[in-house]
Write a protein that holds these residues in place. Structure first.
Motif, PDB file in Angstrom:
ATOM      1  N   PRO A  57       0.824  -1.205   0.000  1.00 37.92           N
ATOM      2  CA  PRO A  57       0.000   0.000   0.000  1.00 37.92           C
ATOM      3  C   PRO A  57       0.860   1.257   0.000  1.00 37.92           C
ATOM      4  CG  PRO A  57       0.046  -0.948   2.199  1.00 37.92           C
ATOM      5  CD  PRO A  57       0.772  -1.902   1.306  1.00 37.92           C
ATOM      6  N   ASP A  58       0.450   2.246  -0.787  1.00 33.83           N
ATOM      7  CA  ASP A  58       1.240   3.482  -0.857  1.00 33.83           C
ATOM      8  C   ASP A  58       1.079   4.271   0.441  1.00 33.83           C
ATOM      9  OD1 ASP A  58      -1.136   5.049  -0.957  1.00 33.83           O
ATOM     10  OD2 ASP A  58      -1.179   4.957  -3.136  1.00 33.83           O
ATOM     11  N   GLY A  59       1.775   5.411   0.517  1.00 30.34           N
ATOM     12  CA  GLY A  59       1.795   6.145   1.770  1.00 30.34           C
ATOM     13  C   GLY A  59       0.436   6.629   2.226  1.00 30.34           C
ATOM     14  N   ILE A  60      -0.387   7.070   1.296  1.00 26.85           N
ATOM     15  CA  ILE A  60      -1.703   7.566   1.680  1.00 26.85           C
ATOM     16  C   ILE A  60      -2.600   6.421   2.144  1.00 26.85           C
ATOM     17  CG2 ILE A  60      -3.829   8.611   0.784  1.00 26.85           C
ATOM     18  CD1 ILE A  60      -2.113  10.522  -0.819  1.00 26.85           C
ATOM     19  N   GLU A  61      -2.558   5.293   1.436  1.00 24.63           N
ATOM     20  CA  GLU A  61      -3.338   4.130   1.861  1.00 24.63           C
ATOM     21  C   GLU A  61      -2.911   3.667   3.248  1.00 24.63           C
ATOM     22  OE1 GLU A  61      -4.149   0.934  -1.204  1.00 24.63           O
ATOM     23  OE2 GLU A  61      -2.605   2.068  -2.240  1.00 24.63           O
ATOM     24  N   LEU A  79       6.178  11.780   2.656  1.00 26.32           N
ATOM     25  CA  LEU A  79       7.118  12.264   1.652  1.00 26.32           C
ATOM     26  C   LEU A  79       6.419  12.196   0.311  1.00 26.32           C
ATOM     27  CD1 LEU A  79      10.401  10.381   2.663  1.00 26.32           C
ATOM     28  CD2 LEU A  79       9.679  12.679   3.328  1.00 26.32           C
ATOM     29  N   THR A  80       6.363  13.301  -0.393  1.00 28.11           N
ATOM     30  CA  THR A  80       5.650  13.296  -1.661  1.00 28.11           C
ATOM     31  C   THR A  80       6.408  14.055  -2.736  1.00 28.11           C
ATOM     32  OG1 THR A  80       3.631  14.024  -2.785  1.00 28.11           O
ATOM     33  CG2 THR A  80       4.307  15.289  -0.855  1.00 28.11           C
ATOM     34  N   ALA A  81       6.394  13.491  -3.939  1.00 27.98           N
ATOM     35  CA  ALA A  81       6.976  14.179  -5.099  1.00 27.98           C
ATOM     36  C   ALA A  81       5.905  14.961  -5.838  1.00 27.98           C
ATOM     37  CB  ALA A  81       7.627  13.162  -6.028  1.00 27.98           C
ATOM     38  N   LEU A  82       4.695  14.916  -5.323  1.00 25.08           N
ATOM     39  CA  LEU A  82       3.571  15.576  -5.970  1.00 25.08           C
ATOM     40  C   LEU A  82       3.459  17.002  -5.446  1.00 25.08           C
ATOM     41  CD1 LEU A  82       1.020  12.649  -5.661  1.00 25.08           C
ATOM     42  CD2 LEU A  82       2.502  13.189  -7.589  1.00 25.08           C
ATOM     43  N   GLY A  83       3.567  17.973  -6.352  1.00 23.55           N
ATOM     44  CA  GLY A  83       3.618  19.352  -5.921  1.00 23.55           C
ATOM     45  C   GLY A  83       2.288  20.063  -5.895  1.00 23.55           C
ATOM     46  N   ALA A  84       1.267  19.512  -6.539  1.00 22.71           N
ATOM     47  CA  ALA A  84      -0.013  20.211  -6.622  1.00 22.71           C
ATOM     48  C   ALA A  84      -0.678  20.279  -5.254  1.00 22.71           C
ATOM     49  CB  ALA A  84      -0.935  19.506  -7.611  1.00 22.71           C
ATOM     50  N   GLU A  85      -1.349  21.388  -4.994  1.00 22.11           N
ATOM     51  CA  GLU A  85      -1.977  21.575  -3.688  1.00 22.11           C
ATOM     52  C   GLU A  85      -2.991  20.488  -3.385  1.00 22.11           C
ATOM     53  OE1 GLU A  85      -4.671  24.816  -1.181  1.00 22.11           O
ATOM     54  OE2 GLU A  85      -3.752  25.381  -3.088  1.00 22.11           O
ATOM     55  N   GLU A  86      -3.754  20.051  -4.398  1.00 24.12           N
ATOM     56  CA  GLU A  86      -4.774  19.042  -4.133  1.00 24.12           C
ATOM     57  C   GLU A  86      -4.166  17.723  -3.673  1.00 24.12           C
ATOM     58  OE1 GLU A  86      -4.436  19.362  -8.728  1.00 24.12           O
ATOM     59  OE2 GLU A  86      -4.408  20.681  -6.987  1.00 24.12           O
ATOM     60  N   ASP A  87      -2.940  17.421  -4.140  1.00 25.36           N
ATOM     61  CA  ASP A  87      -2.277  16.185  -3.707  1.00 25.36           C
ATOM     62  C   ASP A  87      -1.788  16.303  -2.268  1.00 25.36           C
ATOM     63  OD1 ASP A  87      -2.539  14.767  -6.188  1.00 25.36           O
ATOM     64  OD2 ASP A  87      -0.979  16.046  -7.009  1.00 25.36           O
ATOM     65  N   ARG A  88      -1.309  17.489  -1.902  1.00 26.74           N
ATOM     66  CA  ARG A  88      -0.889  17.700  -0.511  1.00 26.74           C
ATOM     67  C   ARG A  88      -2.096  17.632   0.415  1.00 26.74           C
ATOM     68  NH1 ARG A  88       1.956  21.915  -3.108  1.00 26.74           N
ATOM     69  NH2 ARG A  88       0.674  23.514  -2.118  1.00 26.74           N
ATOM     70  N   VAL A  89      -3.198  18.223  -0.008  1.00 23.75           N
ATOM     71  CA  VAL A  89      -4.416  18.193   0.793  1.00 23.75           C
ATOM     72  C   VAL A  89      -4.907  16.764   0.964  1.00 23.75           C
ATOM     73  CG1 VAL A  89      -6.857  18.841   0.822  1.00 23.75           C
ATOM     74  CG2 VAL A  89      -5.121  20.540   0.238  1.00 23.75           C
ATOM     75  N   LEU A  90      -4.801  15.946  -0.083  1.00 20.11           N
ATOM     76  CA  LEU A  90      -5.218  14.547   0.001  1.00 20.11           C
ATOM     77  C   LEU A  90      -4.455  13.829   1.102  1.00 20.11           C
ATOM     78  CD1 LEU A  90      -6.938  12.277  -1.244  1.00 20.11           C
ATOM     79  CD2 LEU A  90      -5.037  11.800  -2.798  1.00 20.11           C
ATOM     80  N   GLY A  91      -3.140  14.082   1.182  1.00 19.30           N
ATOM     81  CA  GLY A  91      -2.345  13.452   2.231  1.00 19.30           C
ATOM     82  C   GLY A  91      -2.750  13.905   3.616  1.00 19.30           C
ATOM     83  N   LEU A  92      -3.002  15.201   3.775  1.00 20.37           N
ATOM     84  CA  LEU A  92      -3.426  15.716   5.069  1.00 20.37           C
ATOM     85  C   LEU A  92      -4.796  15.171   5.455  1.00 20.37           C
ATOM     86  CD1 LEU A  92      -2.251  19.406   4.591  1.00 20.37           C
ATOM     87  CD2 LEU A  92      -1.268  17.741   6.178  1.00 20.37           C
ATOM     88  N   GLU A  93      -5.698  15.068   4.484  1.00 21.41           N
ATOM     89  CA  GLU A  93      -7.027  14.538   4.774  1.00 21.41           C
ATOM     90  C   GLU A  93      -6.977  13.057   5.118  1.00 21.41           C
ATOM     91  OE1 GLU A  93      -9.348  15.666   1.359  1.00 21.41           O
ATOM     92  OE2 GLU A  93     -10.027  17.519   2.337  1.00 21.41           O
ATOM     93  N   ALA A  94      -5.937  12.364   4.660  1.00 24.01           N
ATOM     94  CA  ALA A  94      -5.778  10.956   5.016  1.00 24.01           C
ATOM     95  C   ALA A  94      -5.338  10.795   6.462  1.00 24.01           C
ATOM     96  CB  ALA A  94      -4.757  10.296   4.086  1.00 24.01           C
ATOM     97  N   GLY A  95      -4.907  11.901   7.090  1.00 18.49           N
ATOM     98  CA  GLY A  95      -4.541  11.841   8.501  1.00 18.49           C
ATOM     99  C   GLY A  95      -3.097  12.154   8.802  1.00 18.49           C
ATOM    100  N   ALA A  96      -2.316  12.595   7.802  1.00 21.27           N
ATOM    101  CA  ALA A  96      -0.912  12.927   8.049  1.00 21.27           C
ATOM    102  C   ALA A  96      -0.803  14.147   8.953  1.00 21.27           C
ATOM    103  CB  ALA A  96      -0.188  13.196   6.734  1.00 21.27           C
ATOM    104  N   ASP A  97       0.205  14.129   9.824  1.00 21.02           N
ATOM    105  CA  ASP A  97       0.461  15.274  10.692  1.00 21.02           C
ATOM    106  C   ASP A  97       1.292  16.331   9.980  1.00 21.02           C
ATOM    107  OD1 ASP A  97      -0.575  14.336  13.414  1.00 21.02           O
ATOM    108  OD2 ASP A  97       0.682  12.666  12.794  1.00 21.02           O
ATOM    109  N   ASP A  98       2.067  15.891   9.007  1.00 25.10           N
ATOM    110  CA  ASP A  98       2.984  16.793   8.328  1.00 25.10           C
ATOM    111  C   ASP A  98       3.349  16.152   6.993  1.00 25.10           C
ATOM    112  OD1 ASP A  98       4.688  18.894   7.831  1.00 25.10           O
ATOM    113  OD2 ASP A  98       5.815  18.670   9.702  1.00 25.10           O
ATOM    114  N   TYR A  99       3.957  16.927   6.109  1.00 29.18           N
ATOM    115  CA  TYR A  99       4.430  16.375   4.847  1.00 29.18           C
ATOM    116  C   TYR A  99       5.657  17.162   4.409  1.00 29.18           C
ATOM    117  CZ  TYR A  99       2.548  20.392   2.438  1.00 29.18           C
ATOM    118  OH  TYR A  99       2.312  21.671   2.043  1.00 29.18           O
TER     119      TYR A  99
END
Length: 225
Positions: A57-61, A79-99
């Motif tokens: 499973p990837d980091g968000i999963e 850790l993400t190589a995805l620079g778009a804001e929507e991708d960062r928001v997806l990680g935060l909404e998954a429950g990440a404390d930081d990125y």
């Protein structure tokens, strides 16, 4: 203290490991989500650094699985190589404390790890905070609404405690980043997503008001008199 670093790039894992070990931390490396899942099950991991794009499973999963599993309060940095804001928001909404966005400074990541760990375990917690049906206990890092425990991530807990201790005061998102996250600069959507998650978890009892053009404020519990 044991830190999990899960990334399919061995160079990234090695560099991150060296920097974290300089800070006196023990590092477990995983090349994919399956190995990371096993490490989380078998070792006393205190914080997880997860690559968003690692094999399943990837980091968000994996972040979502951690939040829904036996370690919902485990601090997580993506850790993400995805620079778009929507991708960062997806990680935060998954429950990440930081990125941290790749390419990144290993020292910056090490500082982010230290910041998250420090806030997850404050040295001298203040006393409990009660506001209406909400009870927050810093020593236990616990929150209850009408006696029912509410599971919060470390950053969600920090944000709620800060707002509860400053009822009625309006804070801009940049100010919350500085005072809760300890960042002098950063992505303001981080605050937006954490507020959204807090509102959802507290349900009808949340009183985080949006003050248009200014920021957020915790509305005091109305008095009976």
């Amino acid at each position: 203290m044991c830190i999990l670093v899960a990334d399919d790039d061995p160079v990234v894992r090695e560099v991150v490991r060296r920097y974290l070990e300089r800070d006196g931390l023990t590092v477990i490396e995983s090349a994919d989500g399956a190995a990371a899942t096993a490490a989380l099950r078998d070792a006393d991991v205190r914080l997880a650094v997860l690559d968003v794009m690692m094999p399943a499973p990837d980091g968000i999963e994996l972040c979502r699985a951690i939040r829904a599993g036996a370690r919902p309060d485990l601090p997580i940095i993506l850790l993400t190589a995805l620079g778009a804001e929507e991708d960062r928001v997806l990680g935060l909404e998954a429950g990440a404390d930081d990125y941290v966005t790749k390419p990144f400074s290993p020292r910056e990541l090490a500082l982010r790890v230290a910041s998250v760990l420090r806030r997850a375990r404050p040295a001298a917690p203040a006393g409990p905070v009660r506001d209406g049906p909400i009870e927050l206990h810093p020593a236990a890092r616990s929150v209850a609404v009408r006696g029912a425990t509410v599971e919060l991530t470390p950053r969600e807990f920090d944000l709620l405690e800060f707002l509860l201790r400053h009822p009625g005061a309006v804070f801009a998102r940049a100010e919350l980043l500085a005072r809760v996250w300890g960042w002098e600069f950063g992505d303001l959507s981080t605050v937006t997503v954490h507020v959204k998650r807090l509102r959802a978890k507290l349900g009808a009892e949340h009183r985080i008001d949006t003050v248009w053009g200014r920021g957020y404020a915790w509305r005091r519990e109305p008095s009976d008199g």
